[in-house]
Scaffold this motif. Sequence first.
Motif, PDB file in Angstrom:
ATOM      1  N   HIS A 177      68.739  67.535 109.613  1.00 46.86           N
ATOM      2  CA  HIS A 177      68.407  67.956 110.983  1.00 46.86           C
ATOM      3  C   HIS A 177      67.748  66.802 111.741  1.00 46.86           C
ATOM      4  CE1 HIS A 177      67.478  70.760 114.213  1.00 46.86           C
ATOM      5  NE2 HIS A 177      66.255  70.256 114.255  1.00 46.86           N
ATOM      6  N   ASP A 178      66.872  66.079 111.066  1.00 48.86           N
ATOM      7  CA  ASP A 178      66.214  64.928 111.683  1.00 48.86           C
ATOM      8  C   ASP A 178      67.234  63.848 112.038  1.00 48.86           C
ATOM      9  OD1 ASP A 178      64.018  63.442 112.590  1.00 48.86           O
ATOM     10  OD2 ASP A 178      63.775  62.447 110.669  1.00 48.86           O
ATOM     11  N   LEU A 179      68.199  63.650 111.152  1.00 52.03           N
ATOM     12  CA  LEU A 179      69.232  62.638 111.394  1.00 52.03           C
ATOM     13  C   LEU A 179      70.091  63.018 112.597  1.00 52.03           C
ATOM     14  CD1 LEU A 179      70.264  59.963 110.203  1.00 52.03           C
ATOM     15  CD2 LEU A 179      71.876  61.288 108.818  1.00 52.03           C
ATOM     16  N   ARG A 180      70.398  64.287 112.733  1.00 53.33           N
ATOM     17  CA  ARG A 180      71.177  64.737 113.898  1.00 53.33           C
ATOM     18  C   ARG A 180      70.435  64.407 115.199  1.00 53.33           C
ATOM     19  NH1 ARG A 180      75.389  68.058 112.339  1.00 53.33           N
ATOM     20  NH2 ARG A 180      75.203  68.941 110.234  1.00 53.33           N
ATOM     21  N   GLU A 181      69.140  64.702 115.219  1.00 47.80           N
ATOM     22  CA  GLU A 181      68.363  64.415 116.420  1.00 47.80           C
ATOM     23  C   GLU A 181      68.288  62.923 116.696  1.00 47.80           C
ATOM     24  OE1 GLU A 181      64.595  66.309 115.752  1.00 47.80           O
ATOM     25  OE2 GLU A 181      65.321  68.274 116.430  1.00 47.80           O
ATOM     26  N   LYS A 182      68.204  62.122 115.644  1.00 47.28           N
ATOM     27  CA  LYS A 182      68.134  60.672 115.824  1.00 47.28           C
ATOM     28  C   LYS A 182      69.447  60.107 116.359  1.00 47.28           C
ATOM     29  CE  LYS A 182      64.532  59.673 112.413  1.00 47.28           C
ATOM     30  NZ  LYS A 182      64.231  59.194 111.049  1.00 47.28           N
ATOM     31  N   VAL A 183      70.565  60.697 115.943  1.00 44.36           N
ATOM     32  CA  VAL A 183      71.867  60.267 116.477  1.00 44.36           C
ATOM     33  C   VAL A 183      71.905  60.508 117.980  1.00 44.36           C
ATOM     34  CG1 VAL A 183      74.339  60.801 116.525  1.00 44.36           C
ATOM     35  CG2 VAL A 183      73.170  60.509 114.331  1.00 44.36           C
ATOM     36  N   GLU A 219      75.161  70.833 116.156  1.00 46.12           N
ATOM     37  CA  GLU A 219      75.550  72.132 115.610  1.00 46.12           C
ATOM     38  C   GLU A 219      76.878  72.142 114.861  1.00 46.12           C
ATOM     39  OE1 GLU A 219      75.499  74.830 118.887  1.00 46.12           O
ATOM     40  OE2 GLU A 219      73.427  74.365 119.443  1.00 46.12           O
ATOM     41  N   ARG A 220      77.817  71.296 115.252  1.00 47.99           N
ATOM     42  CA  ARG A 220      79.163  71.452 114.720  1.00 47.99           C
ATOM     43  C   ARG A 220      79.615  70.333 113.778  1.00 47.99           C
ATOM     44  NH1 ARG A 220      79.442  73.679 119.943  1.00 47.99           N
ATOM     45  NH2 ARG A 220      79.894  71.700 120.944  1.00 47.99           N
ATOM     46  N   ASP A 268      80.079  68.203 110.601  1.00 52.07           N
ATOM     47  CA  ASP A 268      79.961  68.340 109.149  1.00 52.07           C
ATOM     48  C   ASP A 268      78.910  67.379 108.599  1.00 52.07           C
ATOM     49  OD1 ASP A 268      81.261  69.053 106.382  1.00 52.07           O
ATOM     50  OD2 ASP A 268      81.207  66.865 106.465  1.00 52.07           O
ATOM     51  N   THR A 269      78.139  67.829 107.608  1.00 52.60           N
ATOM     52  CA  THR A 269      77.038  67.026 107.082  1.00 52.60           C
ATOM     53  C   THR A 269      77.509  65.690 106.527  1.00 52.60           C
ATOM     54  OG1 THR A 269      75.735  68.992 106.542  1.00 52.60           O
ATOM     55  CG2 THR A 269      75.162  66.955 105.397  1.00 52.60           C
ATOM     56  N   GLY A 270      78.572  65.701 105.738  1.00 53.33           N
ATOM     57  CA  GLY A 270      79.079  64.457 105.173  1.00 53.33           C
ATOM     58  C   GLY A 270      79.545  63.497 106.249  1.00 53.33           C
ATOM     59  N   LYS A 271      80.219  64.037 107.268  1.00 55.88           N
ATOM     60  CA  LYS A 271      80.690  63.200 108.369  1.00 55.88           C
ATOM     61  C   LYS A 271      79.509  62.669 109.184  1.00 55.88           C
ATOM     62  CE  LYS A 271      85.241  63.659 107.948  1.00 55.88           C
ATOM     63  NZ  LYS A 271      85.310  64.480 106.722  1.00 55.88           N
ATOM     64  N   LEU A 272      78.463  63.467 109.300  1.00 55.81           N
ATOM     65  CA  LEU A 272      77.274  63.030 110.037  1.00 55.81           C
ATOM     66  C   LEU A 272      76.634  61.819 109.355  1.00 55.81           C
ATOM     67  CD1 LEU A 272      75.092  63.712 112.299  1.00 55.81           C
ATOM     68  CD2 LEU A 272      73.816  64.716 110.390  1.00 55.81           C
TER      69      LEU A 272
END
Length: 418
Positions: free
Chosen positions: A72-78, A106-107, A109-113
């Motif tokens: 979740h932190d990585l998503r926000e940093k992106v 939200e959408r 995929d974790t591996g792709k993120l």
Amino acid sequence: MSSRNEYEIEIMPSQELQHNPNYEIIEESGVKNYLQRIRPAWHAKQLVQRTMRILPVDPSSACQRIFNASIHDLREKVIMAGTDIAQQAARSYNLPAISSDEDVLERYDTGKLITLAYRMGMLTRPEYRRITRVYDIRKDLEHEDDEYEAGVEDVVYIFKTCVDVILANDPISIIKLTEIKSIVESPDPVTLDHAVIEDFGQAPEPRQTEIYQFLISTALNSSHPDIVRQNCYNALGTLRAYTNRNTILTASRHFVDNRLERRTPLLAEMRVANVSGILPYLRSAHVNSFYEQFLQRLKDTGYHWENHIVHGELLRDLKEIGGLVNCKDELIKGKIMTWLIKCYIGEPGGYGPYGRGRRVFYSNSGAPLSLELLVEDPTINKEEIEKVRTKSQVIRQKIADQYIMARFQEIITAVESR
């Protein structure tokens, strides 16, 4: 994984919680110390307290919690790094397209993120591999239920990696092109301060490339004021050492394909290519064609000392494109070396009202620069200088004079003692 869910664990009184048999070993490993290094922003979300409560009872759930938080932190940093950079990285590396922040939050995929963050330059290669391993372990914990539970080594690896690589680190503040524009478009001479240089050096490749190509284009755009073009030129010289090699390669390809095509570079283009570090990656035909034209300028000007008034500007132009270092045509390079040697050694003096005490006449502006150009090329040594003497009848005739011979020896001494 334990049959109790995390909610049950969190609401049960501590005396009713049964510790995992491996908890003492886990505790001795220092896992709790990793949690203390998590950024204050996550402490405020009570991640640490909840994870510490779950850890003694269900290490597998604690591992999943810490991993989910890091993702979740990585998503926000992106998002904070810039959706534009994420979109470009996704296109460049065939990752799922990104059209909005919600795609990432939200959408995706974790591996792709994880791969996206790596391609954006937010994770190093070793960090990317470590987080990917954690993801593999997390999938085992999530899908194999009681068949696989987190061992001590899993807990230590997951906690250390998630905290060290993601949760302990502040979001990257990626420098924007608009910030660089506001600096270089000043009506006064400017230099980049340390903070700007550091931010550029940490920027992912797509952003570096965007900034670098803007600086190159603006430095060569005659519609901009001279001061802005000079500021861009100076900025390229400052940022060159902090620029990703792939950015240099991309800029060089763009320079050739979109600017030069098949024509010979102009002096201004060679200056910018040299200061930005792309000159060594230009096509040999382009570079050799330029040096051939420059050799003609040298011949037209002449090395004679009476032309000293124009030698300074002429040879400074040569220095600003890297001197002889970038000339790969041995024949052309040899002829330029011959000109420089002739300019430096001069001709017999000792005559005329100003020459009675001067045994050699040479260009006061051209001779020092000629010597600098010869010394600054590491491929020029004593053997190369002697080779020029052997081929040039003019030089052989001139050094018959002992004073001119002494100046010729000065060149050999200078290149040998560099």
